[in-house]
Design a protein around this motif. Structure first.
Motif, PDB file in Angstrom:
ATOM      1  N   PRO A 232      44.442 -26.911  36.878  1.00 54.73           N
ATOM      2  CA  PRO A 232      44.597 -26.492  35.480  1.00 54.73           C
ATOM      3  C   PRO A 232      43.283 -26.043  34.853  1.00 54.73           C
ATOM      4  N   MET A 233      42.142 -26.605  35.321  1.00 55.54           N
ATOM      5  CA  MET A 233      40.844 -26.155  34.822  1.00 55.54           C
ATOM      6  C   MET A 233      40.619 -24.684  35.172  1.00 55.54           C
ATOM      7  N   ALA A 234      40.997 -24.312  36.411  1.00 60.61           N
ATOM      8  CA  ALA A 234      40.822 -22.930  36.851  1.00 60.61           C
ATOM      9  C   ALA A 234      41.620 -21.975  35.970  1.00 60.61           C
ATOM     10  N   LYS A 235      42.849 -22.364  35.618  1.00 58.40           N
ATOM     11  CA  LYS A 235      43.666 -21.530  34.733  1.00 58.40           C
ATOM     12  C   LYS A 235      43.025 -21.413  33.361  1.00 58.40           C
ATOM     13  N   PHE A 236      42.480 -22.535  32.863  1.00 59.96           N
ATOM     14  CA  PHE A 236      41.842 -22.529  31.549  1.00 59.96           C
ATOM     15  C   PHE A 236      40.626 -21.608  31.540  1.00 59.96           C
ATOM     16  N   PHE A 237      39.751 -21.749  32.537  1.00 59.51           N
ATOM     17  CA  PHE A 237      38.548 -20.929  32.571  1.00 59.51           C
ATOM     18  C   PHE A 237      38.882 -19.454  32.776  1.00 59.51           C
ATOM     19  N   LYS A 238      39.983 -19.174  33.468  1.00 63.17           N
ATOM     20  CA  LYS A 238      40.402 -17.786  33.628  1.00 63.17           C
ATOM     21  C   LYS A 238      40.827 -17.207  32.286  1.00 63.17           C
ATOM     22  N   GLU A 239      41.509 -18.011  31.476  1.00 59.59           N
ATOM     23  CA  GLU A 239      41.967 -17.561  30.163  1.00 59.59           C
ATOM     24  C   GLU A 239      40.804 -17.269  29.228  1.00 59.59           C
ATOM     25  N   ILE A 240      39.721 -18.025  29.339  1.00 63.80           N
ATOM     26  CA  ILE A 240      38.587 -17.814  28.434  1.00 63.80           C
ATOM     27  C   ILE A 240      37.596 -16.802  28.995  1.00 63.80           C
ATOM     28  N   GLY A 241      37.948 -16.192  30.146  1.00 62.31           N
ATOM     29  CA  GLY A 241      37.135 -15.109  30.684  1.00 62.31           C
ATOM     30  C   GLY A 241      35.999 -15.516  31.584  1.00 62.31           C
ATOM     31  N   TYR A 242      36.027 -16.754  32.075  1.00 65.32           N
ATOM     32  CA  TYR A 242      34.973 -17.196  32.987  1.00 65.32           C
ATOM     33  C   TYR A 242      35.166 -16.560  34.348  1.00 65.32           C
ATOM     34  N   ARG A 243      34.095 -15.960  34.876  1.00 65.56           N
ATOM     35  CA  ARG A 243      34.182 -15.285  36.174  1.00 65.56           C
ATOM     36  C   ARG A 243      33.135 -15.803  37.155  1.00 65.56           C
ATOM     37  N   GLY A 244      32.587 -16.979  36.886  1.00 62.96           N
ATOM     38  CA  GLY A 244      31.603 -17.545  37.804  1.00 62.96           C
ATOM     39  C   GLY A 244      30.265 -16.847  37.690  1.00 62.96           C
ATOM     40  N   GLU A 245      29.470 -16.982  38.731  1.00 58.26           N
ATOM     41  CA  GLU A 245      28.139 -16.381  38.753  1.00 58.26           C
ATOM     42  C   GLU A 245      28.252 -14.863  38.672  1.00 58.26           C
ATOM     43  N   GLU A 246      27.389 -14.255  37.850  1.00 57.19           N
ATOM     44  CA  GLU A 246      27.414 -12.805  37.684  1.00 57.19           C
ATOM     45  C   GLU A 246      27.101 -12.119  39.010  1.00 57.19           C
ATOM     46  N   GLU A 247      27.928 -11.162  39.398  1.00 60.22           N
ATOM     47  CA  GLU A 247      27.750 -10.463  40.656  1.00 60.22           C
ATOM     48  C   GLU A 247      26.605  -9.461  40.554  1.00 60.22           C
ATOM     49  N   ILE A 248      25.932  -9.235  41.673  1.00 63.11           N
ATOM     50  CA  ILE A 248      24.842  -8.268  41.726  1.00 63.11           C
ATOM     51  C   ILE A 248      25.431  -6.873  41.875  1.00 63.11           C
ATOM     52  N   ASP A 249      24.986  -5.957  41.043  1.00 60.90           N
ATOM     53  CA  ASP A 249      25.428  -4.567  41.131  1.00 60.90           C
ATOM     54  C   ASP A 249      24.473  -3.828  42.052  1.00 60.90           C
ATOM     55  N   PHE A 250      24.955  -3.465  43.248  1.00 61.08           N
ATOM     56  CA  PHE A 250      24.103  -2.799  44.225  1.00 61.08           C
ATOM     57  C   PHE A 250      24.121  -1.280  44.100  1.00 61.08           C
ATOM     58  N   LEU A 251      25.022  -0.732  43.305  1.00 68.44           N
ATOM     59  CA  LEU A 251      25.115   0.721  43.179  1.00 68.44           C
ATOM     60  C   LEU A 251      23.806   1.286  42.635  1.00 68.44           C
ATOM     61  N   GLY A 252      23.271   2.281  43.336  1.00 72.39           N
ATOM     62  CA  GLY A 252      22.024   2.909  42.922  1.00 72.39           C
ATOM     63  C   GLY A 252      20.776   2.220  43.445  1.00 72.39           C
ATOM     64  N   ARG A 253      20.942   1.080  44.092  1.00 74.89           N
ATOM     65  CA  ARG A 253      19.775   0.365  44.606  1.00 74.89           C
ATOM     66  C   ARG A 253      19.293   0.983  45.921  1.00 74.89           C
ATOM     67  N   SER A 254      18.005   0.883  46.137  1.00 77.15           N
ATOM     68  CA  SER A 254      17.386   1.423  47.337  1.00 77.15           C
ATOM     69  C   SER A 254      17.068   0.296  48.306  1.00 77.15           C
ATOM     70  N   GLY A 255      17.323   0.559  49.596  1.00 71.64           N
ATOM     71  CA  GLY A 255      17.055  -0.434  50.620  1.00 71.64           C
ATOM     72  C   GLY A 255      16.624   0.208  51.916  1.00 71.64           C
ATOM     73  N   LYS A 256      16.265  -0.618  52.905  1.00 74.03           N
ATOM     74  CA  LYS A 256      15.770  -0.124  54.186  1.00 74.03           C
ATOM     75  C   LYS A 256      16.755  -0.459  55.289  1.00 74.03           C
ATOM     76  N   MET A 257      17.043   0.531  56.120  1.00 71.30           N
ATOM     77  CA  MET A 257      17.982   0.347  57.221  1.00 71.30           C
ATOM     78  C   MET A 257      17.399  -0.569  58.293  1.00 71.30           C
ATOM     79  N   LEU A 258      18.241  -1.493  58.769  1.00 72.53           N
ATOM     80  CA  LEU A 258      17.866  -2.372  59.872  1.00 72.53           C
ATOM     81  C   LEU A 258      18.612  -1.998  61.145  1.00 72.53           C
TER      82      LEU A 258
END
Length: 234
Positions: free
Chosen positions: A147-173
């Motif tokens: 029931p806690m999970a349902k409650f937090f979903k209703e109030i818009g909780y989405r856990g830890e903010e996800e990293i947006d990788f779009l546009g990021r530069s990296g090196k091929m391995l």
């Protein structure tokens, strides 16, 4: 009251769980006094990033030779620990809230169990009573956090903010071309993160090239990249 306080610290399993609950109580006290938000209750668990580890070859020549024979990295299923956290609704409910619920059930279960079973003479072996108590507490925590999970979903909780990788530069391995999936390393806040990547248009991208994330696959299992147009790739 005296008997109750005595039972909190005797026998040994009661003492261990009482100390743990005291630490959690102090944590929650400071959390409320300092006004920490929901993000402060998480420890940064990220269940959505599909990260693949890859061994970095000693030299470019060896890397290209190895990558020519390298097959697409197989999809890795989540480990037992991640599945266990999922089962307890971590991610849908703040981690510290789940942990506190689990420890509360273990503490209560220990007090009840030791009042029924006399483990005083067991010495250190009495701590083994915590194993079945923990198993039962896990199921009770799952039931309590649903029931806690349902409650937090209703109030818009989405856990830890996800990293947006779009546009990021990296090196091929690894080297990729056509539909082959390889690995690239991206540095986010000084933390190296390795991701499964595939060439956006199928063009060949070599080991050591710098790439830019252009899109994410529909199943979110890999990212689509292009070779970065910069002096670093000359």
């Amino acid at each position: 009251m005296t008997d109750f306080l005595y039972n909190l610290m005797h026998p040994l399993p009661n003492a261990v769980m009482t100390v743990i609950m005291a630490v959690l109580f102090v944590y929650w006290l400071f959390t409320f006094l300092l006004g920490a938000g929901l993000d402060g209750l998480d420890l940064g668990f990220d269940f959505d990033a599909d990260v693949a580890e890859a061994d970095v070859p000693e030299a470019d020549g060896e890397a290209e030779a190895a990558d020519s024979e390298h097959e697409a990295a197989p999809e890795k299923s989540p480990g037992f620990f991640i599945k266990f956290l999922h089962y307890l609704n971590v991610g849908r409910v703040p981690f510290m809230l789940v942990l506190s619920t689990l420890k509360f059930f273990m503490w209560t279960g220990t007090l009840i169990t030791t009042s029924i079973v006399n483990v005083t003479s067991w010495g250190l072996s009495s701590l083994f009573i915590l194993i079945p108590v923990a198993v039962i507490a896990v199921f009770m925590t799952k039931f309590a956090t649903n029931p806690m999970a349902k409650f937090f979903k209703e109030i818009g909780y989405r856990g830890e903010e996800e990293i947006d990788f779009l546009g990021r530069s990296g090196k091929m391995l690894s080297s990729i071309r056509d539909g082959k999936i390889g690995t690239a390393e991206f540095v986010v806040d000084n933390n190296p993160i390795r991701l499964n990547v595939k060439s956006l248009d199928g063009a060949a991208i070599k080991y050591g090239d710098y790439v830019v994330v252009m899109d994410e696959s529909e199943d979110k299992k890999f990212y689509l990249v292009n070779r970065e147009v910069s002096i670093r790739n000359l």
